[in-house]
Design an enzyme around this catalytic site. Structure first.
Site, PDB file in Angstrom:
ATOM      1  N   ASN A 115      -3.767  -8.488   3.618  1.00  0.00           N
ATOM      2  CA  ASN A 115      -4.958  -8.593   2.751  1.00  0.00           C
ATOM      3  C   ASN A 115      -4.657  -9.607   1.649  1.00  0.00           C
ATOM      4  O   ASN A 115      -4.285  -9.222   0.539  1.00  0.00           O
ATOM      5  CB  ASN A 115      -5.290  -7.239   2.091  1.00  0.00           C
ATOM      6  CG  ASN A 115      -6.092  -6.313   2.975  1.00  0.00           C
ATOM      7  OD1 ASN A 115      -6.478  -6.668   4.071  1.00  0.00           O
ATOM      8  ND2 ASN A 115      -6.344  -5.109   2.493  1.00  0.00           N
ATOM      9  N   HIS A 117       3.899   1.167   5.360  1.00  0.00           N
ATOM     10  CA  HIS A 117       2.580   0.528   5.303  1.00  0.00           C
ATOM     11  C   HIS A 117       1.894   0.953   4.010  1.00  0.00           C
ATOM     12  O   HIS A 117       1.492   2.101   3.851  1.00  0.00           O
ATOM     13  CB  HIS A 117       1.741   0.953   6.514  1.00  0.00           C
ATOM     14  CG  HIS A 117       0.330   0.428   6.480  1.00  0.00           C
ATOM     15  ND1 HIS A 117      -0.730   1.097   7.048  1.00  0.00           N
ATOM     16  CD2 HIS A 117      -0.194  -0.702   5.956  1.00  0.00           C
ATOM     17  CE1 HIS A 117      -1.834   0.404   6.876  1.00  0.00           C
ATOM     18  NE2 HIS A 117      -1.533  -0.692   6.209  1.00  0.00           N
ATOM     19  N   ASP A 177      -7.467  -3.471  -1.393  1.00  0.00           N
ATOM     20  CA  ASP A 177      -6.038  -3.163  -1.381  1.00  0.00           C
ATOM     21  C   ASP A 177      -5.279  -4.469  -1.176  1.00  0.00           C
ATOM     22  O   ASP A 177      -4.790  -4.779  -0.089  1.00  0.00           O
ATOM     23  CB  ASP A 177      -5.713  -2.158  -0.272  1.00  0.00           C
ATOM     24  CG  ASP A 177      -4.305  -1.595  -0.407  1.00  0.00           C
ATOM     25  OD1 ASP A 177      -3.614  -1.941  -1.388  1.00  0.00           O
ATOM     26  OD2 ASP A 177      -3.892  -0.825   0.469  1.00  0.00           O
ATOM     27  N   HIS A 188      -4.239  -6.714  12.653  1.00  0.00           N
ATOM     28  CA  HIS A 188      -3.333  -5.974  11.766  1.00  0.00           C
ATOM     29  C   HIS A 188      -3.170  -4.515  12.163  1.00  0.00           C
ATOM     30  O   HIS A 188      -2.324  -3.816  11.610  1.00  0.00           O
ATOM     31  CB  HIS A 188      -3.804  -6.072  10.316  1.00  0.00           C
ATOM     32  CG  HIS A 188      -4.842  -5.070   9.905  1.00  0.00           C
ATOM     33  ND1 HIS A 188      -6.048  -4.912  10.569  1.00  0.00           N
ATOM     34  CD2 HIS A 188      -4.863  -4.165   8.895  1.00  0.00           C
ATOM     35  CE1 HIS A 188      -6.753  -3.970   9.970  1.00  0.00           C
ATOM     36  NE2 HIS A 188      -6.065  -3.492   8.961  1.00  0.00           N
ATOM     37  N   GLY A 189      -3.973  -4.017  13.096  1.00  0.00           N
ATOM     38  CA  GLY A 189      -3.874  -2.622  13.501  1.00  0.00           C
ATOM     39  C   GLY A 189      -4.862  -2.335  14.612  1.00  0.00           C
ATOM     40  O   GLY A 189      -5.319  -3.245  15.315  1.00  0.00           O
ATOM     41  N   GLY A 200      -0.070   1.230  14.297  1.00  0.00           N
ATOM     42  CA  GLY A 200      -1.025   2.068  15.002  1.00  0.00           C
ATOM     43  C   GLY A 200      -1.574   3.133  14.072  1.00  0.00           C
ATOM     44  O   GLY A 200      -1.242   3.184  12.892  1.00  0.00           O
ATOM     45  N   SER A 201      -2.438   3.972  14.593  1.00  0.00           N
ATOM     46  CA  SER A 201      -2.919   5.103  13.809  1.00  0.00           C
ATOM     47  C   SER A 201      -1.932   6.252  13.967  1.00  0.00           C
ATOM     48  O   SER A 201      -1.056   6.222  14.832  1.00  0.00           O
ATOM     49  CB  SER A 201      -4.312   5.523  14.287  1.00  0.00           C
ATOM     50  OG  SER A 201      -4.299   5.777  15.677  1.00  0.00           O
ATOM     51  N   MET A 202      -2.047   7.253  13.116  1.00  0.00           N
ATOM     52  CA  MET A 202      -1.109   8.361  13.107  1.00  0.00           C
ATOM     53  C   MET A 202      -0.967   8.984  14.502  1.00  0.00           C
ATOM     54  O   MET A 202      -1.954   9.343  15.134  1.00  0.00           O
ATOM     55  CB  MET A 202      -1.605   9.420  12.130  1.00  0.00           C
ATOM     56  CG  MET A 202      -0.721  10.639  12.001  1.00  0.00           C
ATOM     57  SD  MET A 202      -1.521  11.828  10.915  1.00  0.00           S
ATOM     58  CE  MET A 202      -3.063  12.096  11.797  1.00  0.00           C
TER      59      MET A 202
END
Length: 476
Positions: free
Chosen positions: A325, A234, A95, A399-400, A374-376
């Site tokens: 990326n 994102h 990606d 990055h996360g 963050g995550s969902m």
């Protein structure tokens, strides 16, 4: 991961000394707890990267690192073309130029509570999301070429946004050196109807509110205050970037053999930067960066239209847009000498420190905004680049959160409908075309993003500025 193999450089830096074919050490950033939770493959892949020709200083892995294709996700490595340095499609990822863009709204949380579900429905109807999602923009061949060359600047010229957006976008919205003719017909075909779409996986569009400020002065420079509502996007280069990665990984596997490059892992397929394949990949990869920048710019325009309809008082100005990326040509000082290097960041965010000439004047004294998703259902963070990260990681940060388990494992443990209901009870409205996709992206499938950003802050890779939490999440 077994920490006994590492030399401890600090509380948040761990080094594997060069051995065997390694040309440089491998350095992994993170607390002892984070490092011990990482898969052994992270160390193995970081070590493998350290064997590649022309690598400079060290092979790095960020605190959110996990196993990837060839390079670890969260991997950073720089190569010198004057020393036979290589470029690797696996060091960029499939990606290409996936990244985060954060927008101000000029609103506070109480301004949107009454219309939160209406806003979620309108965003979901306007910004396509999910596997194979397509939008209303269909590019013909010449338009495709212009987009691949022009990036977000092209999108603005087509009426998707404002010139002021470009000042707050990495590379001012256009990656120089793109070669649209190096992009295959199949890659173009895959992207023809995908502009202005989020895609699937961990991509999202979130309406968030600022819940904590860590650095008041930098927050003021970034235009952030407690309770303020922001929007984060994102996503990346969609099918085009994936196709470019797929095609060039095959080519590079052959090129490495032809150039006598020994690969400890075939997934590390690479080619000398100055080779014909290397130059073609650079042209195609830079075109994909422009595709991603244009995509986020178009989604910004669509988001502004929704807010204008639902919340006319909103003013969606851009804080910043940065990718995680990429491979970028940058100048860095190595052993007292400035050199032009090709810096691979795979799942790692560029994090230029205060004073860097490539930053817009309004942000230069504070350093680059570093946008950590963050995550969902969990918090995200806004950090700022540091000067010391130049020496620590070629100005790179996490990055996360980084995945803690596979998507398959996540679907065995969680159900999408139950997650949507659970998050709704917490005041977070989720909209997604796939309940399976929601389960795959369950917050529990990721590491604790707060631990990751705290380790990033303590390591000096970037400094904490603000924490934001979701109110609405459009999930791919």
């Amino acid at each position: 991961m077994d920490l006994s193999r590492f030399s401890r450089l600090s509380d948040t830096a761990w080094q594997l000394e060069p051995r065997g074919d390694m040309r440089v050490p491998a350095i992994i950033y993170g607390t002892a707890e984070l490092i011990s939770q990482m898969d052994d493959k992270v160390a193995e892949q970081a070590t493998n990267v350290a064997t590649l020709p022309g690598i400079v200083q060290a092979s790095y892995a960020m605190p959110d690192a996990h196993w990837g294709y060839g390079f670890p996700i969260g991997g950073v490595a720089a190569f010198d073309p004057d020393e036979g340095g290589v470029i690797s499609a696996g060091g960029v990822g499939f990606d290409v130029s996936c990244g985060v863009r954060t927008l101000h709204t000029g609103l506070a949380r109480q301004d949107i509570e009454a219309v939160k579900r209406e806003l979620a429905d309108a965003l979901f109807a306007t910004v396509p999301a999910g596997v194979g999602s397509t939008g209303r923009i269909h590019l013909q061949d010449q338009q495709m070429t212009e987009m691949l060359d022009g990036g977000a600047a092209w999108a603005v010229s087509q009426g998707y946004g404002e010139n002021t957006d470009l000042d707050r976008t990495e590379e001012r919205g256009r990656m120089a050196g793109a070669d649209p003719h190096a992009v295959s017909e199949l890659a173009r075909k895959r992207q023809r109807k995908e502009m202005g779409t989020l895609g699937s996986g961990n991509h999202y569009l979130e309406v968030q509110h600022v819940t904590e400020i860590y650095d008041e002065e930098t927050a003021r420079t970034f235009g952030l205050e407690g309770g303020a509502v922001v929007v984060s996007i994102h996503c990346g280069s969609r099918g085009l970037g994936h196709q470019i990665g797929t095609e060039f990984l095959r080519e590079m596997a052959l090129a490495a053999e032809e150039h006598g490059i020994h690969l400890p892992d075939r997934e590390l397929a690479c080619a000398p930067i100055r080779s014909e394949v290397g130059q073609r990949y650079l042209g195609a990869m830079r075109s994909a960066i422009n595709c991603a920048l244009a995509n986020r710019q178009i989604i910004t325009h669509l988001t502004r239209q929704v807010f204008a309809d639902v919340l006319p008082a909103a003013q969606l100005g851009l804080l910043y847009d940065v990718s995680h990326n990429t491979c970028k040509t940058e100048r860095h000082v190595i052993d007292g000498r400035e050199r032009e290097l090709y810096v691979h960041r795979k799942g790692a965010t560029r994090a230029f420190g205060p004073g860097h000439p490539q930053l817009p004047a309004a942000l230069r004294d504070a350093g680059q905004p570093v946008l950590i998703g963050g995550s969902m259902g969990t918090a995200s963070y806004i950090l700022a680049g540091t000067r010391q990260a130049e020496d620590l990681s070629f100005s790179s940060a996490c990055h996360g959160a980084g995945r803690a388990m596979s998507r398959h494992q996540a679907t065995r443990q969680w159900r999408g409908r139950a997650l949507v209901d659970e998050l709704a009870a917490r005041g977070i409205v989720i909209r997604s075309p796939s309940l399976r996709g929601v389960a795959e992206e369950a917050p529990g499938a990721y590491k604790d993003v707060a631990e990751v950003v705290q380790a990033t802050h303590e390591a000096g890779l970037a400094r904490l500025v603000a924490r934001v939490e979701p109110l609405v999440c459009i999930k791919g």
